[in-house]
Motif scaffolding. Structure first.
Motif, PDB file in Angstrom:
ATOM      1  N   LEU A 146      -4.951   3.324   1.234  1.00 43.54           N
ATOM      2  CA  LEU A 146      -5.333   1.974   1.590  1.00 43.54           C
ATOM      3  C   LEU A 146      -5.901   1.129   0.514  1.00 43.54           C
ATOM      4  CD1 LEU A 146      -6.858   2.586   5.165  1.00 43.54           C
ATOM      5  CD2 LEU A 146      -4.469   1.788   4.819  1.00 43.54           C
TER       6      LEU A 146
ATOM      7  N   ARG B 292       0.880  -1.223   0.106  1.00 46.16           N
ATOM      8  CA  ARG B 292      -0.068  -0.067   0.143  1.00 46.16           C
ATOM      9  C   ARG B 292       1.026   1.161   0.034  1.00 46.16           C
ATOM     10  NH1 ARG B 292      -3.869  -2.368   4.631  1.00 46.16           N
ATOM     11  NH2 ARG B 292      -6.056  -2.271   3.427  1.00 46.16           N
TER      12      ARG B 292
ATOM     13  N   ILE C 272      -4.090   9.602  11.575  1.00 44.39           N
ATOM     14  CA  ILE C 272      -2.793   9.424  10.640  1.00 44.39           C
ATOM     15  C   ILE C 272      -2.263  10.758   9.701  1.00 44.39           C
ATOM     16  CG2 ILE C 272      -3.506   8.284   8.645  1.00 44.39           C
ATOM     17  CD1 ILE C 272      -1.256   6.208   9.548  1.00 44.39           C
TER      18      ILE C 272
ATOM     19  N   VAL D  39      -1.826   1.360  13.168  1.00 41.89           N
ATOM     20  CA  VAL D  39      -0.817   0.665  12.367  1.00 41.89           C
ATOM     21  C   VAL D  39      -0.058  -0.255  13.306  1.00 41.89           C
ATOM     22  CG1 VAL D  39       1.204   1.360  10.814  1.00 41.89           C
ATOM     23  CG2 VAL D  39      -0.949   2.734  10.840  1.00 41.89           C
TER      24      VAL D  39
ATOM     25  N   GLY E  94      -7.626  -0.472  14.707  1.00 44.81           N
ATOM     26  CA  GLY E  94      -7.517   0.803  14.316  1.00 44.81           C
ATOM     27  C   GLY E  94      -6.468   1.553  14.178  1.00 44.81           C
TER      28      GLY E  94
ATOM     29  N   LYS F 240       0.985  12.211  10.173  1.00 40.05           N
ATOM     30  CA  LYS F 240       2.088  11.615   9.998  1.00 40.05           C
ATOM     31  C   LYS F 240       2.505  11.515   8.582  1.00 40.05           C
ATOM     32  CE  LYS F 240       2.014   8.853  14.193  1.00 40.05           C
ATOM     33  NZ  LYS F 240       1.834   7.443  14.667  1.00 40.05           N
TER      34      LYS F 240
ATOM     35  N   MET G 110       6.430   5.144   4.375  1.00 39.19           N
ATOM     36  CA  MET G 110       7.230   5.125   5.697  1.00 39.19           C
ATOM     37  C   MET G 110       8.704   4.673   5.386  1.00 39.19           C
ATOM     38  SD  MET G 110       4.734   3.035   8.216  1.00 39.19           S
ATOM     39  CE  MET G 110       3.305   2.799   7.949  1.00 39.19           C
TER      40      MET G 110
ATOM     41  N   ASN H 235     -12.196   4.556   7.655  1.00 39.01           N
ATOM     42  CA  ASN H 235     -12.275   4.651   9.167  1.00 39.01           C
ATOM     43  C   ASN H 235     -11.790   6.132   9.051  1.00 39.01           C
ATOM     44  OD1 ASN H 235     -11.584   4.990  11.620  1.00 39.01           O
ATOM     45  ND2 ASN H 235     -10.668   3.006  11.695  1.00 39.01           N
TER      46      ASN H 235
ATOM     47  N   PHE I  12      -9.476   6.973  11.951  1.00 40.48           N
ATOM     48  CA  PHE I  12      -8.005   6.568  11.451  1.00 40.48           C
ATOM     49  C   PHE I  12      -7.312   7.475  10.526  1.00 40.48           C
ATOM     50  CE2 PHE I  12      -4.410   3.959  10.606  1.00 40.48           C
ATOM     51  CZ  PHE I  12      -4.239   4.042   9.386  1.00 40.48           C
TER      52      PHE I  12
ATOM     53  N   GLU J  82      -5.666  -1.688  11.464  1.00 45.10           N
ATOM     54  CA  GLU J  82      -6.164  -0.955  10.281  1.00 45.10           C
ATOM     55  C   GLU J  82      -5.113  -1.313   9.069  1.00 45.10           C
ATOM     56  OE1 GLU J  82      -9.081   0.823  10.295  1.00 45.10           O
ATOM     57  OE2 GLU J  82      -8.794   1.533   8.105  1.00 45.10           O
ATOM     58  N   HIS J  83      -3.646  -1.318   9.622  1.00 51.95           N
ATOM     59  CA  HIS J  83      -2.854  -1.631   8.615  1.00 51.95           C
ATOM     60  C   HIS J  83      -1.642  -2.323   9.094  1.00 51.95           C
ATOM     61  CE1 HIS J  83      -0.200  -1.009   5.129  1.00 51.95           C
ATOM     62  NE2 HIS J  83       0.816  -0.413   5.614  1.00 51.95           N
TER      63      HIS J  83
ATOM     64  N   VAL K  27       4.745   3.873  13.076  1.00 49.89           N
ATOM     65  CA  VAL K  27       3.804   3.131  13.251  1.00 49.89           C
ATOM     66  C   VAL K  27       3.186   3.142  14.848  1.00 49.89           C
ATOM     67  CG1 VAL K  27       4.961   1.429  11.644  1.00 49.89           C
ATOM     68  CG2 VAL K  27       5.133   1.022  14.161  1.00 49.89           C
ATOM     69  N   ASN K  28       1.897   2.664  15.222  1.00 51.74           N
ATOM     70  CA  ASN K  28       1.680   2.773  16.657  1.00 51.74           C
ATOM     71  C   ASN K  28       2.329   1.947  17.625  1.00 51.74           C
ATOM     72  OD1 ASN K  28      -1.232   3.478  14.710  1.00 51.74           O
ATOM     73  ND2 ASN K  28      -0.452   4.908  16.176  1.00 51.74           N
TER      74      ASN K  28
ATOM     75  N   LEU L  46       0.672   3.513   2.055  1.00 48.23           N
ATOM     76  CA  LEU L  46       0.906   3.964   3.481  1.00 48.23           C
ATOM     77  C   LEU L  46       2.192   3.342   3.805  1.00 48.23           C
ATOM     78  CD1 LEU L  46       0.252   5.005   6.248  1.00 48.23           C
ATOM     79  CD2 LEU L  46      -1.334   3.187   6.683  1.00 48.23           C
TER      80      LEU L  46
END
Lengths: 122, 185
Positions: free
Chosen positions: A88, A2, A44, B51, B49, A47, A8, A37, A40, B72-73, B115-116, A4
């Motif tokens: 996503l 993805r 995010i 990462v 919910g 970031k 990173m 979501n 979410f 969520e991811h 990431v969380n 996302l």
């Protein structure tokens, strides 16, 4: 992979000072719908490196993201949908991630990028 | 999802066919994996919910458990391509979308705090000394919320079953006591 995840990752080759973002070359990709979501997405958003996301989306042929974005846009359902879709729902299956500084290619096969470094790169 | 259901699903995953001794490959059993994730979610809200990254994901057990509990991811990272192949298949069999990355964790270029939560069952450092600390220091840079990690130690409540995967295990099944640690960066 993805976008996302793409957002990173950076190139960690020895001596590279700015390995982010990796340029995305997408040869094969798929779209998979997943439930939006909003909490979410709002969480995010701070970031996310927006230019990297928009650039990667364009590389896959999705140009519905604005070039720049700020938090106030998160109030718009339309913006959330586009953000969600790019972040996503787009999956790169085949292609490559390319270091912006060295041009080194990290191939993506079956959705998995190979980020192994050679001995002389660490 | 009930704990028993989660444990059942994890127990159905395919595991290493030829585990590599030098990488300290062994499956994270469904019993310990389900409890680790259940605790991370129900006590600390670190999964649903969010990462989540699974460092040294192997065949994907912890990452898959995270996805099943509503992450969520999820991103799984491992240095061994054969494991990643199995992990991909495991995720696909359960219709889960998990991103996998093939790389050595210490060479991964990863934006800090992106990431969380990190979940991991890292190499214990029996083959390559210091492996578990290497994983941990990287996890603490990457996670914004918490790191859940299994480390070898003296007797505690959570026990870890290692069936006779490697030839030098004399007994049929050897219990290695581990601690589940929760680190907050």
């Amino acid at each position: 992979m993805r976008l996302l995840t793409h957002n990173m990752l950076s190139c960690n080759i020895k001596g590279v000072s700015n390995g982010f973002p990796l340029r995305l070359e997408a040869e094969k990709w798929v779209e998979k719908e997943v439930e939006l979501n909003a909490d979410f997405l709002r969480g995010i958003f701070p970031k996310i490196e927006w230019k990297a996301l928009a650039g990667a989306a364009r590389a896959i042929g999705y140009d519905q993201l604005p070039d720049e974005a700020d938090a106030s846009m998160l109030d718009s359902d339309d913006f959330l949908r586009r953000f969600h879709h790019a972040l996503l729902e787009l999956h790169v299956e085949e292609g490559a991630l390319v270091c912006p500084e060295t041009g080194r290619r990290f191939p993506i096969n079956k959705g998995i990028p190979n980020m192994l470094l050679h001995e002389d790169e660490v | 999802m009930k704990l028993k259901q989660l444990e059942g699903l994890l127990g159905s995953l395919q595991q290493f066919s030829n585990p590599k001794v030098e990488l300290e490959q062994y499956p994270t059993g469904p019993h310990i994996a389900s409890r680790l994730l259940y605790m991370a979610e129900n006590t600390f809200g670190g999964i649903s919910g969010k990462v989540v990254a699974d460092f040294g994901c192997g065949c994907g057990t912890l990452g898959i458990a995270s996805a099943l509990l509503g992450a969520e991811h999820v991103i799984g990272i491992d240095v061994d391509s054969q494991s990643l192949e199995i992990a991909s298949k495991n995720a696909a069999d359960l219709e889960l979308d998990i991103d996998f990355i093939w790389c050595d964790i210490k060479n991964l270029g990863w934006r800090d705090q992106s990431v969380n939560t990190v979940v991991m069952n890292p190499p214990f450092g029996t083959r390559k000394k210091g492996s578990d600390m290497e994983f941990l220091s990287i996890a603490l840079k990457v996670a914004s919320g918490a790191v859940y990690s299994l480390h070898k130690t003296t007797t505690r409540d959570l026990r870890f079953d290692v069936p006779q995967l490697y030839k030098f295990h004399k007994k049929k099944e050897v219990d290695i006591a581990v601690d589940l640690w929760r680190f907050v960066p």
